[in-house]
Design an enzyme around this catalytic site. Structure first.
Site, PDB file in Angstrom:
ATOM      1  N   HIS A 143      -0.631 -15.618  16.161  1.00  0.00           N
ATOM      2  CA  HIS A 143      -1.503 -14.450  16.166  1.00  0.00           C
ATOM      3  C   HIS A 143      -0.730 -13.254  16.677  1.00  0.00           C
ATOM      4  O   HIS A 143       0.099 -13.395  17.578  1.00  0.00           O
ATOM      5  CB  HIS A 143      -2.736 -14.686  17.061  1.00  0.00           C
ATOM      6  N   ASP A 194      -8.843 -19.490  12.644  1.00  0.00           N
ATOM      7  CA  ASP A 194      -8.967 -20.069  11.300  1.00  0.00           C
ATOM      8  C   ASP A 194      -8.537 -21.529  11.211  1.00  0.00           C
ATOM      9  O   ASP A 194      -8.703 -22.156  10.173  1.00  0.00           O
ATOM     10  CB  ASP A 194      -8.126 -19.244  10.304  1.00  0.00           C
TER      11      ASP A 194
HETATM   12  N1  CMC Z   1       4.295 -20.866  11.213  1.00  0.00           N
HETATM   13  C1  CMC Z   1       5.633 -20.826  11.464  1.00  0.00           C
HETATM   14  N2  CMC Z   1       6.274 -19.823  12.086  1.00  0.00           N
HETATM   15  C2  CMC Z   1       5.518 -18.777  12.454  1.00  0.00           C
HETATM   16  C3  CMC Z   1       4.135 -18.722  12.227  1.00  0.00           C
HETATM   17  C4  CMC Z   1       3.522 -19.815  11.586  1.00  0.00           C
HETATM   18  N3  CMC Z   1       2.202 -19.828  11.347  1.00  0.00           N
HETATM   19  N4  CMC Z   1       3.637 -17.561  12.700  1.00  0.00           N
HETATM   20  C5  CMC Z   1       4.684 -16.881  13.192  1.00  0.00           C
HETATM   21  N5  CMC Z   1       5.819 -17.620  13.050  1.00  0.00           N
HETATM   22  C6  CMC Z   1       7.158 -17.261  13.536  1.00  0.00           C
HETATM   23  C7  CMC Z   1       7.801 -16.214  12.641  1.00  0.00           C
HETATM   24  O1  CMC Z   1       8.562 -16.815  11.610  1.00  0.00           O
HETATM   25  C8  CMC Z   1       8.654 -15.464  13.626  1.00  0.00           C
HETATM   26  O2  CMC Z   1       9.797 -16.233  13.903  1.00  0.00           O
HETATM   27  P1  CMC Z   1      11.219 -15.506  14.225  1.00  0.00           P
HETATM   28  O3  CMC Z   1      10.976 -14.729  15.483  1.00  0.00           O
HETATM   29  O4  CMC Z   1      12.172 -16.625  14.358  1.00  0.00           O
HETATM   30  O5  CMC Z   1      11.487 -14.627  13.036  1.00  0.00           O
HETATM   31  C9  CMC Z   1       7.806 -15.448  14.894  1.00  0.00           C
HETATM   32  O6  CMC Z   1       6.999 -16.631  14.809  1.00  0.00           O
HETATM   33  C10 CMC Z   1       6.904 -14.224  15.054  1.00  0.00           C
HETATM   34  O7  CMC Z   1       6.108 -14.124  13.871  1.00  0.00           O
HETATM   35  P2  CMC Z   1       5.685 -12.750  13.214  1.00  0.00           P
HETATM   36  O8  CMC Z   1       5.409 -12.975  11.769  1.00  0.00           O
HETATM   37  O9  CMC Z   1       6.691 -11.691  13.577  1.00  0.00           O
HETATM   38  O10 CMC Z   1       4.379 -12.442  14.024  1.00  0.00           O
HETATM   39  P3  CMC Z   1       3.257 -11.432  13.575  1.00  0.00           P
HETATM   40  O11 CMC Z   1       2.580 -11.003  14.804  1.00  0.00           O
HETATM   41  O12 CMC Z   1       3.830 -10.363  12.694  1.00  0.00           O
HETATM   42  O13 CMC Z   1       2.296 -12.319  12.634  1.00  0.00           O
HETATM   43  C11 CMC Z   1       0.594 -13.800  11.953  1.00  0.00           C
HETATM   44  C12 CMC Z   1       1.129 -12.898  13.086  1.00  0.00           C
HETATM   45  C13 CMC Z   1      -0.827 -14.243  12.310  1.00  0.00           C
HETATM   46  C14 CMC Z   1       0.539 -13.007  10.649  1.00  0.00           C
HETATM   47  C15 CMC Z   1       1.527 -15.025  11.817  1.00  0.00           C
HETATM   48  O14 CMC Z   1       1.538 -15.772  13.014  1.00  0.00           O
HETATM   49  C16 CMC Z   1       1.145 -15.915  10.637  1.00  0.00           C
HETATM   50  O15 CMC Z   1       1.579 -15.680   9.512  1.00  0.00           O
HETATM   51  N6  CMC Z   1       0.298 -16.980  10.872  1.00  0.00           N
HETATM   52  C17 CMC Z   1      -0.185 -17.808   9.780  1.00  0.00           C
HETATM   53  C18 CMC Z   1      -1.340 -17.108   9.080  1.00  0.00           C
HETATM   54  C19 CMC Z   1      -2.605 -17.126   9.906  1.00  0.00           C
HETATM   55  O16 CMC Z   1      -3.006 -18.152  10.439  1.00  0.00           O
HETATM   56  N7  CMC Z   1      -3.296 -15.961   9.957  1.00  0.00           N
HETATM   57  C20 CMC Z   1      -4.597 -15.835  10.626  1.00  0.00           C
HETATM   58  C21 CMC Z   1      -4.517 -14.972  11.856  1.00  0.00           C
HETATM   59  S1  CMC Z   1      -6.002 -15.133  12.881  1.00  0.00           S
HETATM   60  C22 CMC Z   1      -7.282 -14.536  11.894  1.00  0.00           C
HETATM   61  C23 CMC Z   1      -7.297 -13.074  11.834  1.00  0.00           C
HETATM   62  O17 CMC Z   1      -7.863 -12.455  12.713  1.00  0.00           O
HETATM   63  O18 CMC Z   1      -6.702 -12.523  10.880  1.00  0.00           O
END
Ligand code: CMC
Length: 428
Positions: free
Chosen positions: A307, A364
Site C-alpha cells: 500500500h 483487497d
Molecule cells: N508484490 C511484489 N512486490 C511489490 C508489491 C507487490 N504487491 N507491491 C510493491 N512491491 C515492491 C515494488 O516492486 C518495489 O520494490 P523495489 O523497491 O525493489 O523496486 C517496492 O515494493 C515499493 O513498491 P512501489 O510500487 O514503489 O509502491 P507504491 O506505493 O508505488 O505502490 C501499490 C503501492 C499498492 C500500487 C503496490 O504495492 C501494488 O502494486 N500492490 C498490488 C496491487 C494492490 O493490491 N493494490 C490495491 C491497493 S489497496 C486498495 C486501494 O485503496 O486502492
C-alpha cells in the site's frame, strides 16, 4: 509561535510556512515557491505531496490508524451502518435518529432511474465489464438531471444532486449485475434501508418473494463501511481534480469510477481472486508464486499486498480477514482459495523481501473471498468497491467546493526536444 522551514538555493535562504494538522501531521507550504524562487517541486506519483487540507478522513500509515471524521474505523465497522457512515462523511457528524430516518427517506424517494436509461443497458455487450458500464451510466445521469450542470448550485440543488447520486447508484449497480445474468431488473422498494434495498434488487427475483438474509446484509454493511473513504487516493484525487474544473457531480464520480477500475487500485479485489484461482489451478505451490512476486524480471506482483500509505498493516484488512472467517462459517462455505490466501500471507509476512519493503495484505486481499461467498461474480467486485467509496467521493467533492479550491493543475519539468524547425513533408 508558528514554525517555518528554511530552504537554501545557492546563496539564498527562503522561509516557507509550516502547517500542522489536528493529528500533528506537518507540511511545508510550497504554494508560493515558484513566485519566490522560480522553482517548482517534482514528485512523480504524488508520493510525498499533500494536495489539500481535509477534515474528512485521517490515516496514519505507520501506526495502521484509520478514522472517519475522528471515529475509528474499527468502531464504525462493528457498530454502525453504511448509510449512517455515509451521512457522517458527507455532513461531518453522526446523525440522530430523526436525521438518519430523513436521510434514508430522501434517498428512497430517488432510487428509481429514468426508464430511458435502461436503453443504455441494451447497448452494452452482455460480457462488457461492469466498471465500464457503471462509469458510463453514472456520467449519463447528468443528461437526466440537468440542474446538476449549473455552475453555481444553490445549497438545496447541491443537496438534491448528492441525494440523487447516492440513490441511483444502488439501482445501477444491481441492474448491471442483473444484466450480466440476462435476468429482469428488479425495481427498488422504499420500505428497505439503503443496503437492504441493494441486496434485494441484486439477489431478489421477480417471480418469488425475497427474504433478506441478515448475514448478507450485515456483511455488505461492513464491507461498504470499510471502503467508504480513504482520503486522497487515486480515485478520490481524480474526483476532486475533475470537480475542481466545476464539472458536475455525475461527471466527477464517473471519473472516480474509471480511476478505481485499475488493478493497482480498486481493481485489485478482482485481480486477487483471479490470482488465487490461478495459484490453485497451478497446484497451490505458494512458494513458487512468492518467488515470482520477488523476481524483478517477472511482472507478477502479489495482488492485494502493499500500500502506498500503510507501512505496518492495513486496519481494514484486519477487520476483513476476521469477517471473512465468520461470514464463510455462517454461510457454510468452504472456499479453497481462502486457505491459499492465508498461506500466501503467512509466507510473505516472514519473507525478508516483503518485510523490508513493508508489504502487508491490504483491504483487497480478503474482500473478494467474501464477495464471492455472498454470490457476486468476480468482475462485480470493483463495482462493489465503487458503491462503498461513493460517500467518500461525494464528501471530498463537496469539501473541495466548500473550500473554493482552485482548478487542479500540476506543473511539470519538460524534458523533450527544444527549438526545432519544421521540415516540410516532402523533405523528410
Ligand atoms: N508484490 C511484489 N512486490 C511489490 C508489491 C507487490 N504487491 N507491491 C510493491 N512491491 C515492491 C515494488 O516492486 C518495489 O520494490 P523495489 O523497491 O525493489 O523496486 C517496492 O515494493 C515499493 O513498491 P512501489 O510500487 O514503489 O509502491 P507504491 O506505493 O508505488 O505502490 C501499490 C503501492 C499498492 C500500487 C503496490 O504495492 C501494488 O502494486 N500492490 C498490488 C496491487 C494492490 O493490491 N493494490 C490495491 C491497493 S489497496 C486498495 C486501494 O485503496 O486502492
Amino acid at each position: 509561535m508558528s514554525e517555518n522551514a528554511q530552504l537554501i538555493i545557492g546563496d539564498k535562504t527562503y522561509s516557507l510556512p509550516v502547517i500542522e494538522g489536528t493529528e500533528g501531521e506537518k507540511a511545508i507550504d510550497i504554494s508560493k515557491l515558484r513566485d519566490l524562487t522560480g522553482y517548482v517541486t517534482l514528485d512523480v506519483g504524488y508520493k510525498n505531496t499533500g494536495a489539500t487540507t481535509s477534515a474528512i478522513t485521517f490515516l496514519d500509515g505507520e501506526l495502521g490508524i484509520l478514522k472517519y471524521r475522528g471515529y475509528p474505523i474499527e468502531e464504525l465497522a462493528e457498530k454502525s451502518s453504511f448509510i449512517e457512515v455515509a451521512y457522517l462523511l458527507i455532513h461531518g457528524e453522526l446523525p440522530n435518529k430523526e436525521q438518519l430516518d430523513y436521510f434514508q427517506y430522501e434517498i428512497s424517494r430517488h432510487t428509481l432511474v429514468h426508464e430511458d436509461l435502461k436503453k443504455f443497458f441494451d447497448g452494452f455487450p452482455s460480457k462488457s465489464h461492469p466498471m465500464g458500464q457503471l462509469s458510463s451510466l453514472v456520467c449519463s445521469l447528468s443528461a437526466y438531471y440537468p440542474e446538476s450542470l449549473k455552475q453555481v448550485q444553490t445549497e438545496e440543488e447541491l443537496h438534491l444532486s448528492i441525494i440523487k447520486m447516492l440513490a441511483k447508484m444502488t439501482t445501477l449497480v444491481s441492474w448491471i449485475y442483473k444484466k450480466s445474468l440476462g435476468h429482469p431488473y428488479i425495481y427498488p422498494q422504499n420500505k428497505y434501508d439503503y443496503v437492504s434495498n441493494f441486496v434485494y434488487m441484486t439477489f431478489g427475483q421477480r417471480t418469488e418473494p425475497y427474504v433478506l438474509d441478515p448475514v448478507i446484509v450485515k456483511a455488505m454493511n461492513t464491507l461498504l463501511i470499510l471502503h467508504a473513504d480513504h482520503e486522497q487516493n487515486c480515485s478520490t484525487s481524480t474526483v476532486r481534480i475533475v470537480g475542481s474544473s466545476e464539472s458536475n457531480i455525475y461527471a466527477s464520480v464517473s471519473s472516480g469510477i474509471s480511476a478505481l477500475w485499475g488493478p493497482l487500485h480498486g481493481g485489485a479485489n478482482q485481480a486477487v481472486i483471479e490470482m488465487l484461482e490461478q495459484i490453485k489451478e497451478d497446484g497451490g505451490d505458494t512458494d513458487k508464486w512468492i518467488a515470482k512476486a520477488k523476481d524483478k524480471n517477472d511482472p507478477f506482483r502479489l495482488m492485494g499486498f502493499g500500500h502506498r500509505v500503510y507501512k505496518n498493516f492495513d486496519p481494514r484488512a484486519k477487520i476483513i480477514k476476521k469477517a471473512c472467517d465468520e461470514i464463510l462459517e455462517k454461510l457454510g462455505i468452504d472456499d479453497e482459495v481462502l486457505e491459499i490466501a492465508k498461506k500466501l500471507e503467512e509466507v510473505a509476512l516472514k519473507d525478508p523481501y516483503f518485510v523490508e519493503r513493508k508489504l502487508y495484505p491490504n483491504v483487497d486481499f480478503y474482500s473478494g473471498i467474501i464477495y464471492r461467498a455472498l454470490g457476486f461474480p468476480t468482475d462485480m467486485f470493483t463495482v462493489l468497491f465503487a458503491l462503498g467509496r461513493l460517500p467518500g467521493w461525494i464528501a471530498q467533492w463537496k469539501e473541495m467546493k466548500e473550500h473554493k479550491e482552485p482548478i487542479g493543475r500540476p506543473r511539470q519539468i519538460y524534458t523533450g526536444k527544444v527549438n526545432r524547425t519544421y521540415v516540410e513533408l516532402k523533405d523528410r
